[in-house]
Write an enzyme that holds these catalytic residues in place. Structure first.
Site, PDB file in Angstrom:
ATOM      1  N   LEU A  59       0.873  -1.326   0.220  1.00 41.60           N
ATOM      2  CA  LEU A  59       0.190  -0.007   0.021  1.00 41.60           C
ATOM      3  C   LEU A  59       0.819   1.169   0.003  1.00 41.60           C
ATOM      4  O   LEU A  59       1.786   1.506   0.766  1.00 41.60           O
ATOM      5  CB  LEU A  59      -0.849   0.025   1.198  1.00 41.60           C
ATOM      6  CG  LEU A  59      -1.669   1.259   1.963  1.00 41.60           C
ATOM      7  CD1 LEU A  59      -2.531   1.913   0.744  1.00 41.60           C
ATOM      8  CD2 LEU A  59      -2.536   0.747   2.727  1.00 41.60           C
ATOM      9  N   SER A  60       0.779   2.040  -1.048  1.00 49.80           N
ATOM     10  CA  SER A  60       1.737   3.260  -1.164  1.00 49.80           C
ATOM     11  C   SER A  60       1.530   4.134  -0.094  1.00 49.80           C
ATOM     12  O   SER A  60       0.674   4.278   0.790  1.00 49.80           O
ATOM     13  CB  SER A  60       1.253   3.782  -2.388  1.00 49.80           C
ATOM     14  OG  SER A  60       1.064   3.303  -3.386  1.00 49.80           O
ATOM     15  N   GLN A  61       2.818   4.795   0.271  1.00 59.74           N
ATOM     16  CA  GLN A  61       2.964   5.901   1.352  1.00 59.74           C
ATOM     17  C   GLN A  61       1.763   6.930   1.054  1.00 59.74           C
ATOM     18  O   GLN A  61       1.798   7.308  -0.104  1.00 59.74           O
ATOM     19  CB  GLN A  61       4.495   6.502   0.874  1.00 59.74           C
ATOM     20  CG  GLN A  61       4.847   7.319   1.947  1.00 59.74           C
ATOM     21  CD  GLN A  61       6.306   8.110   1.349  1.00 59.74           C
ATOM     22  OE1 GLN A  61       6.598   7.777   0.607  1.00 59.74           O
ATOM     23  NE2 GLN A  61       6.622   9.098   2.255  1.00 59.74           N
TER      24      GLN A  61
END
Ligand code: SAH
Length: 232
Positions: A59-61
């Site tokens: 899950l992206s930053q």
């Protein structure tokens, strides 16, 4: 620190990092990121960092989600395509900003969990598909906006083809072991294309095709499960 306090701290960090679009900030405030992270990472849901979601994916930053969403300049009545559903977090953010989100994921396990989250959170304007994002979603094209949340080595032509007039495509491009460039491609009203850089990022690779156990389609899955005693 309470979840609410952590969330406020994160929003402040994003503001300091240059996220100024109030619609984007308010979507980040309203969508509970804790609903998209594995239980063991709950305490880190509002840290400004990428988190694992299974199948070797991330899950992206939050800052990267914010930069990409702001860079996409989504408007209320638009139709948006996302490649790489993953946890579903980016799709959920987009769903608050546009009319409908179409999102494609190649792992069935990830897609099913994401779909459940959309139902639980009553995000009814997201349509999902198990498939290969390299091909886009031709039946639903053209799209006003397209966002790719995994990195191809070069820009997939089929996605550019599925962009409508005045459309924007935001995607990381480059080899996976290196920093990749976040690009925004514009399809102008006269059909010409232009490209600009939104900075450097690091994403998992945009892989070709479906995982081996999916490519046989739904028909071959049930017998395999039965042979194994039905456990999955
Ligand atoms: N947007 C996601 C980030 C997921 S990471 C989120 O908010 O959580 C990137 C995702 O892209 C992974 O789930 C990976 O399985 C998926 N992916 C990689 N190649 C793909 C392809 N060709 N088609 C569809 N999905 C792909």
């Amino acid at each position: 620190m309470t979840i609410e306090a952590r969330k406020i701290r994160l929003i402040m960090q994003l503001r300091r990092a240059g996220i100024s679009d109030t619609e984007v900030l308010s979507a980040l405030e309203r969508i509970p990121r804790e609903a998209f992270v594995p239980k063991s990472f709950l305490d880190q849901a509002y840290e400004n960092k990428a988190l694992p979601i299974g199948q070797g994916q991330t899950l992206s930053q939050p800052q990267v989600v914010a930069i990409m969403t702001q860079g996409l300049k989504v408007q209320k009545r638009q139709k948006v395509l996302e490649i790489g559903t993953g946890s579903g977090y980016q799709a959920a953010i987009l769903s608050r900003l546009c009319r409908r989100v179409y999102t494609i994921e190649r792992y069935r396990e990830l897609l099913e969990v994401a779909e459940k989250r959309f139902i639980d959170l009553r995000l009814h304007n997201i349509t999902t598909r198990l498939g290969d994002g390299w091909k886009g979603w031709p039946e639903q094209a053209p799209f006003d906006r397209i966002i790719v949340t995994a990195a191809p080595p070069s820009i997939p032509g089929k996605l550019v083809d599925q962009l409508g007039e005045g459309g924007l495509l935001v995607l990381p491009v480059g080899r996976s072991s290196h920093d990749q460039e976040l690009l925004r491609i514009t399809r102008h009203d006269d059909g010409s294309l232009s490209e600009e850089s939104l900075g450097l990022v690091r994403f998992v690779p945009l892989v070709r095709g479906l995982p081996d156990d999916e490519s046989g389609g739904a028909g071959t899955r049930a017998p395999i499960a039965a042979v194994n005693g039905g456990g999955r």
